[in-house]
Enzyme design. Structure first.
Site, PDB file in Angstrom:
ATOM      1  N   GLY A  29       0.514  -1.079  -0.058  1.00 53.23           N
ATOM      2  CA  GLY A  29       0.112  -0.031  -0.061  1.00 53.23           C
ATOM      3  C   GLY A  29       0.681   1.241   0.209  1.00 53.23           C
ATOM      4  CG  ASN A  76      -1.092   3.159  -3.891  1.00 53.67           C
ATOM      5  OD1 ASN A  76      -1.004   2.242  -3.694  1.00 53.67           O
ATOM      6  ND2 ASN A  76      -2.063   3.938  -4.264  1.00 53.67           N
ATOM      7  N   GLY A 109      -1.286   7.487   1.592  1.00 52.83           N
ATOM      8  CA  GLY A 109      -1.525   7.560   3.053  1.00 52.83           C
ATOM      9  C   GLY A 109      -0.327   7.247   3.696  1.00 52.83           C
ATOM     10  CB  SER A 151      -6.426  -0.041  13.553  1.00 55.36           C
ATOM     11  OG  SER A 151      -7.286   0.985  13.799  1.00 55.36           O
ATOM     12  CE1 TYR A 193      -9.402  -1.394   9.316  1.00 56.88           C
ATOM     13  CE2 TYR A 193     -10.328  -0.223  11.287  1.00 56.88           C
ATOM     14  CZ  TYR A 193      -9.252  -0.433  10.262  1.00 56.88           C
ATOM     15  OH  TYR A 193      -8.066   0.320  10.333  1.00 56.88           O
TER      16      TYR A 193
END
Length: 315
Positions: free
Chosen positions: A21, A23, A25, A155, A180
């Site tokens: 990931g 690309n 944030g 998270s 999630y």
């Protein structure tokens, strides 16, 4: 309170780091800082086009000569994960750091190419398979301090997660936020179990470290709002990011710290500020459920069967 920043990272010349990931944030900002310190960063992205655009942006906005290698890796496809790992083995002799960073959050129920609920499939199972397939390269590396590192991004939402092994893929019922939370709890169960299994080897070869970024203003929340189909939710996410979120560069610091600072295997790195949701990184503790060894073993066995990927110490 911690005052550690990316400027405190050591030089990383000669090191190879994979960031999933990369690309956008947290992955984008982490890639910038790793490469600025001299590492070769392999940007593992679902879209090569978006990855190439991000690499161009990084080179244009960073006052350093960045060594970036953009490669396709779709964590929703075990075939793509396998192809990425095979390409890495062809072109690299060792991998010093793997940052399992990419993720999706609170989206309507869907399934990956292999039939897994997407949040569990991308956030946990894709990274489980990726780590297992890259394990030979990790064990061949000198790492940061003599051992390679696997950094798994969780998270604070892991605290809402619950492992229901009778319906891991939410086929009987589905709550997008609960799913999630489960995927983020799974990240921690995996990270800690990986370290326990590595420690069981006669010659431990890597450190597995977990982290979470706090509340950070990234496009992850915006994509959640868009996927909801509710315009008000998208607006609400933008407002919450603007009011509550810290910038992505600060949010990436726990990952950078976990990858390069002097931390023990099995550590959990989090922001050290308000409610552990803001500020610079420190070593903390995740919730009790994340240290449940029975759940960790059960999840590991399920993940091995589901992905078909075995780690050398399990063979």
């Amino acid at each position: 309170m911690s005052d550690w920043t990316a400027a405190d990272m050591p030089r990383l010349d000669g090191k190879t780091i994979v960031v999933t990931g990369a690309n956008s944030g947290l992955g984008f900002e982490g890639t910038r800082e790793f490469a600025r310190k001299g590492a070769t960063v392999v940007m593992a992205c679902r879209s090569v086009e978006r990855g190439a655009d991000a690499a161009d942006d990084l080179r244009a906005t960073t006052a350093a000569d960045l060594d970036l290698d953009v490669r396709e890796c779709d964590l929703a496809s075990l075939a793509s994960v396998r192809e990425f790992a095979e390409g890495m083995a062809d072109d690299y002799d060792a991998l010093d750091v793997l940052c399992n960073n990419a993720g999706v959050m609170a989206i309507p129920r869907s399934e990956t190419e292999d039939g897994f609920e997407t949040q569990l499939g991308v956030n946990h199972l894709g990274h489980f398979a990726l780590t297992g397939r890259l394990y030979p390269l990790l064990t061949a590396a000198d790492g940061i301090d003599g051992r390679a590192r696997v950094v798994t991004q969780s998270s604070g939402a892991h605290e809402t997660g619950e492992m229901d092994f009778s319906d891991l893929n939410w086929e009987e019922s589905y709550g997008k936020w609960k799913a999630y939370g489960r995927s983020k709890l799974a990240n921690l169960l995996f990270a800690y179990e990986l370290q326990r299994r590595v420690d069981g080897d006669a010659d431990p070869t890597l450190r597995s470290v977990a982290c979470h970024p706090g509340y950070t203003d990234t496009n992850l929340q915006i994509r959640t709002g868009e996927a909801s189909g509710n315009p008000l939710m998208k607006v609400g996410m933008r407002v919450a990011n603007a009011v509550l979120g810290q910038d992505a560069a600060t949010g990436a610091e726990p990952m950078l710290y976990a990858a390069t600072a002097d931390v023990s295997g099995g550590a959990y790195v989090e922001p050290g500020g308000l409610m552990n949701m803001r500020g610079h990184p420190t070593v903390g503790r995740s919730n009790d459920a994340s240290y449940d060894r029975a759940d960790a073993r059960r999840l590991w066995e399920y993940s091995t069967d589901a992905t078909g990927v075995e780690f050398p110490f399990d063979e």
